[in-house]
Scaffold this motif. Sequence first.
Motif, PDB file in Angstrom:
ATOM      1  N   ILE A   1      36.906  45.398 127.234  1.00  0.00           N
ATOM      2  CA  ILE A   1      38.330  45.083 127.239  1.00  0.00           C
ATOM      3  C   ILE A   1      39.141  46.295 126.787  1.00  0.00           C
ATOM      4  CG2 ILE A   1      38.342  44.095 124.923  1.00  0.00           C
ATOM      5  CD1 ILE A   1      40.402  42.031 126.061  1.00  0.00           C
TER       6      ILE A   1
ATOM      7  N   THR B   1      32.639  33.501 127.794  1.00  0.00           N
ATOM      8  CA  THR B   1      33.120  34.734 128.412  1.00  0.00           C
ATOM      9  C   THR B   1      34.382  34.491 129.227  1.00  0.00           C
ATOM     10  OG1 THR B   1      30.843  35.499 128.585  1.00  0.00           O
ATOM     11  CG2 THR B   1      32.456  36.668 129.888  1.00  0.00           C
TER      12      THR B   1
ATOM     13  N   TRP C   1      34.723  39.598 128.995  1.00  0.00           N
ATOM     14  CA  TRP C   1      35.054  39.747 127.584  1.00  0.00           C
ATOM     15  C   TRP C   1      34.622  38.501 126.829  1.00  0.00           C
ATOM     16  CZ3 TRP C   1      40.228  37.899 125.554  1.00  0.00           C
ATOM     17  CH2 TRP C   1      40.362  38.175 124.200  1.00  0.00           C
ATOM     18  N   ASP C   2      33.935  38.705 125.730  1.00  0.00           N
ATOM     19  CA  ASP C   2      33.524  37.622 124.839  1.00  0.00           C
ATOM     20  C   ASP C   2      34.431  37.670 123.616  1.00  0.00           C
ATOM     21  OD1 ASP C   2      32.391  35.819 123.134  1.00  0.00           O
ATOM     22  OD2 ASP C   2      30.391  36.718 123.161  1.00  0.00           O
ATOM     23  N   PRO C   3      35.463  36.824 123.546  1.00  0.00           N
ATOM     24  CA  PRO C   3      36.406  36.877 122.432  1.00  0.00           C
ATOM     25  C   PRO C   3      35.759  36.687 121.060  1.00  0.00           C
ATOM     26  CG  PRO C   3      37.270  35.502 124.186  1.00  0.00           C
ATOM     27  CD  PRO C   3      35.851  35.819 124.525  1.00  0.00           C
TER      28      PRO C   3
ATOM     29  N   GLU D   1      34.229  40.131 120.284  1.00  0.00           N
ATOM     30  CA  GLU D   1      35.198  41.223 120.231  1.00  0.00           C
ATOM     31  C   GLU D   1      36.578  40.671 119.880  1.00  0.00           C
ATOM     32  OE1 GLU D   1      34.388  44.530 123.326  1.00  0.00           O
ATOM     33  OE2 GLU D   1      34.031  42.631 124.349  1.00  0.00           O
ATOM     34  N   LEU D   2      36.750  40.263 118.636  1.00  0.00           N
ATOM     35  CA  LEU D   2      38.021  39.681 118.195  1.00  0.00           C
ATOM     36  C   LEU D   2      39.183  40.651 118.332  1.00  0.00           C
ATOM     37  CD1 LEU D   2      36.924  37.643 115.058  1.00  0.00           C
ATOM     38  CD2 LEU D   2      37.805  36.764 117.209  1.00  0.00           C
TER      39      LEU D   2
ATOM     40  N   GLY E   1      40.061  42.302 120.695  1.00  0.00           N
ATOM     41  CA  GLY E   1      40.686  42.163 122.014  1.00  0.00           C
ATOM     42  C   GLY E   1      41.918  41.281 121.999  1.00  0.00           C
ATOM     43  N   LEU E   2      41.991  40.349 121.043  1.00  0.00           N
ATOM     44  CA  LEU E   2      43.146  39.468 120.941  1.00  0.00           C
ATOM     45  C   LEU E   2      44.411  40.234 120.572  1.00  0.00           C
ATOM     46  CD1 LEU E   2      41.415  36.525 119.062  1.00  0.00           C
ATOM     47  CD2 LEU E   2      42.062  36.591 121.477  1.00  0.00           C
TER      48      LEU E   2
ATOM     49  N   TYR F   1      45.751  41.928 126.616  1.00  0.00           N
ATOM     50  CA  TYR F   1      45.634  40.488 126.394  1.00  0.00           C
ATOM     51  C   TYR F   1      46.996  39.883 126.063  1.00  0.00           C
ATOM     52  CZ  TYR F   1      44.127  35.982 124.684  1.00  0.00           C
ATOM     53  OH  TYR F   1      43.985  34.638 124.506  1.00  0.00           O
TER      54      TYR F   1
END
Length: 126
Positions: A60, A83, A100-102, A105-106, A108-109, A114
């Motif tokens: 991401i 995902t 992306w696995d939220p 990979e926090l 990314g928020l 995003y």
Amino acid sequence: MADLAQVVQPCTTPINLSRRLVAVGSITRRDGRTTTVRATEAGVTGTITPTAPTDKVWSIRELDHLFQTHGGTVTVTAATATTVTLTLTAPNGRVVSTDWDPAAELHGLRLPVYRAYIKRHCGGAR
């Protein structure tokens, strides 16, 4: 093999003539082309257009970098329990996506890519 006379039976269900098929269509993507066909009472129409190739990036963060340097529209094209597939369509027509696995990979928020998706689809940044 079953005897077709036993399988095919005459229709005994009454036909409702007030309902009818208005249009039928299909979309096929093959060999880098998208073909659409639509049939209506007025006739049959269709188009053949090149299908934009989708490039994949690893994370991401890479997608966010492309978003910040080129802009574009961010959409979620697929989602599972773990995902999310984010897709960026750049102004030049290039399509780039990443899985992306939220939960993993926090960070990314907080990324602008995003936030742009949330703003566009959910009515505001969160």
